[in-house]
Design an enzyme around this catalytic site. Sequence first.
Site, short mmCIF file in Angstrom:
data_model
loop_
_atom_site.label_atom_id
_atom_site.label_comp_id
_atom_site.label_asym_id
_atom_site.label_seq_id
_atom_site.Cartn_x
_atom_site.Cartn_y
_atom_site.Cartn_z
N LYS A 127 46.65 78.17 -69.29
CA LYS A 127 45.26 78.26 -69.75
C LYS A 127 44.31 78.50 -68.58
CE LYS A 127 46.27 75.39 -73.76
NZ LYS A 127 46.44 73.99 -74.19
N GLY A 165 53.50 80.26 -89.64
CA GLY A 165 53.68 78.82 -89.43
C GLY A 165 52.38 78.09 -89.70
N GLY A 188 52.19 63.84 -84.02
CA GLY A 188 52.11 65.30 -84.01
C GLY A 188 51.28 65.84 -82.87
#
EC number: 1.1.1.3
Lengths: 411, 411
Positions: free
Chosen positions: A203, A11, A185
Amino acid sequence: MAIKIALLGLGTVGSGVLKIIKNNQKKIKQTSGEEIVIKKALVRNPNKHKNVAKELDLTTDFMEILQDPEIKIVVELMGGLHPAKEYISDALNAGKNVVTANKDLMATYGSELIALAAKDRCDLMYDASVAGGIPILRTLSTSYASDMISEIQGIINGTTNYILSQMGEKGLSYDAALKQAQELGFAEADPTNDVTGKDAAYKIVILSKFAFGTKIGINDFTIEGINNLQDFDIKQAQKMGYVIKLIGIAKNIAGKLFVEVAPCLLPENAIMAHIKNEINALQIKSQSLGTAVFTGPGAGSSATASSVMSDVIAETSNYVKQINGKPFSNFSRIMKLTSSEDVKYPYYLSFDAEETLFTLSKLLSKLEIPVREIKRINQKTVVMTEEISRQQLQDLAIQDQYLRASYKVLK
Amino acid sequence: MAIKIALLGLGTVGSGVLKIIKNNQKKIKQTSGEEIVIKKALVRNPNKHKNVAKELDLTTDFMEILQDPEIKIVVELMGGLHPAKEYISDALNAGKNVVTANKDLMATYGSELIALAAKDRCDLMYDASVAGGIPILRTLSTSYASDMISEIQGIINGTTNYILSQMGEKGLSYDAALKQAQELGFAEADPTNDVTGKDAAYKIVILSKFAFGTKIGINDFTIEGINNLQDFDIKQAQKMGYVIKLIGIAKNIAGKLFVEVAPCLLPENAIMAHIKNEINALQIKSQSLGTAVFTGPGAGSSATASSVMSDVIAETSNYVKQINGKPFSNFSRIMKLTSSEDVKYPYYLSFDAEETLFTLSKLLSKLEIPVREIKRINQKTVVMTEEISRQQLQDLAIQDQYLRASYKVLK
């Protein structure tokens, strides 16, 4: 002799890796000690990737990669827990070194995979799993190797930081800011994991392992996103000289570990308050280095790909010297998690209309919550407290039905 | 088996190293793979260090360290060019790995010592030589291993940044700010190397090698300090929305390398503009990562000691695996330096009183210097130009005797 690697997934990040290897061949050879060549890539639909079919083999069958003895490094870029976990396990068991950018996986099955890599004497690196554009994990494992970290504060989700920046600076509503982030985006079509704080939580789990040597799980701490944050509170915080950011925090409080993801107030002159839009940042406080801040893009095709490549180069360099198998982070220590009494912060409290100042003051006084500032605005009430414990805050939440929001105030 | 090391010098940094090794033994053993023990320290006057004489051997004779086969790593913390260079060379030739924090030495004799280390198959690491509290060299050599850097901008001298911050924010004069910096220990008794930009220049030489793979010397570029900077210009810059910082810059301009140390104007909303007092920062622009900023203390006993310890741990870890001898940075490339025509920036120009606007305008027009803003203040003139070449600027300086200062305006 070139080092052959395989990509699982082609991707945006995979394409970025392809591009970097093509463009920066010479530097990569110098820094890694070998030429690096992508031999195969696992894809769902080879027809979609015809443009690269001349450069590498496309396959839909993972076994082709697993059984290829020439492939020394497998780079997992598929995302998701399964079959990523199984593929990585198989690759390690086949003696292949692994690079992954998969934070969900490493936060969930990290310990298991790290143990497997050690058993198989293979490298397992995942610098790109946290804040793609900031080389934070490698820095924690090398440059902080002799230092004791006391606190890590992170703006580690670009989507929410973009939304908060637009709300705070342009006065956009949450919905309008989210829509804009999606158009640019910076947010996915389904932004749930970002706006609820779950992405940041993954994270902080990984960061805690590197910074404190301590293994925690995603269910061990409180996670609050920005999806319930109100314009009103952003504006009030600003008037008081603060900026609201979604902060993942991991802090050593008297030998216990406090971990949380939540919106927090930062003083407007703090460096972290100036980290805007999709940019990520990590502020690390430690015994020897004092306060250091690292900032850069948190995601994006090329930033994440570059971080993946740092791992590929490190593993290649290890392979050349035949020293694969050292854990990405060696630091290991058991720390208890804090309880509600241990954690103390000043808090910003926001109450709904109906309450009288008298009732509120009485309750705050009863709970021994010292007040720095109290403001009535449009029939709402905002309170800035001095340092109080989470226990006090929890008591207040139970006893005062009008408390709508409470955010830590960081220094 | 513990790894024995020796310190050359036992001043503030040396004492910091001692303290870290004592306090963080367990973590150091985990991260390096071995216990690290300081066996000997070279000092001028052992009587001054009686408090540590129980823990390690003090010696005034370097040969005692050189001839001790147990000592695997020599840590040079004496500073200065000689005999530091000779001691390091001897240590490398005796097969000992070396760590140094000596920027003057590495900027001056770096290539020679690096070649010697390679020949002797020893490690030579010097992460602490640039911005002690920011792990920048190791980050450049690992996390940027596949990335192409286009520009590095550094606030890499704490003394001057402290002085400029105090002048800009508190309105102090240069002399008052310098005095305060000295009182607080942020400036040395003789601050010449700091305020003239020489210290920053040494650092940018080392950074250029890591960021661009290119070897330059301290005489290859322009160095301007803050010792001639006027309050007037700091105030005018502020009125126009800028902050003046001493910036070391190294930039790829169309394939050529531009290097300079000089006061520059930064827009007040830039992250670098918020780096205050003794704090250092590095902003790195690269192909893949975009813009990243690293900030932390630039010096200080414990920050520099921690950085030294990162190198000691890396060398220990290499020693355990028997892989010493890889250069600290492998990146190597020959780049020409830019000429005056290649370099273009907008400039802030400051002229002394006597000139008429008419004469100045005529000259600017003749030299084709496009003007964005022109202001007369107290019989002085300030001009903000659009982008002009350094050649144009040099022509202006020759033809206009009243031009007193010219500073690049960074974006």
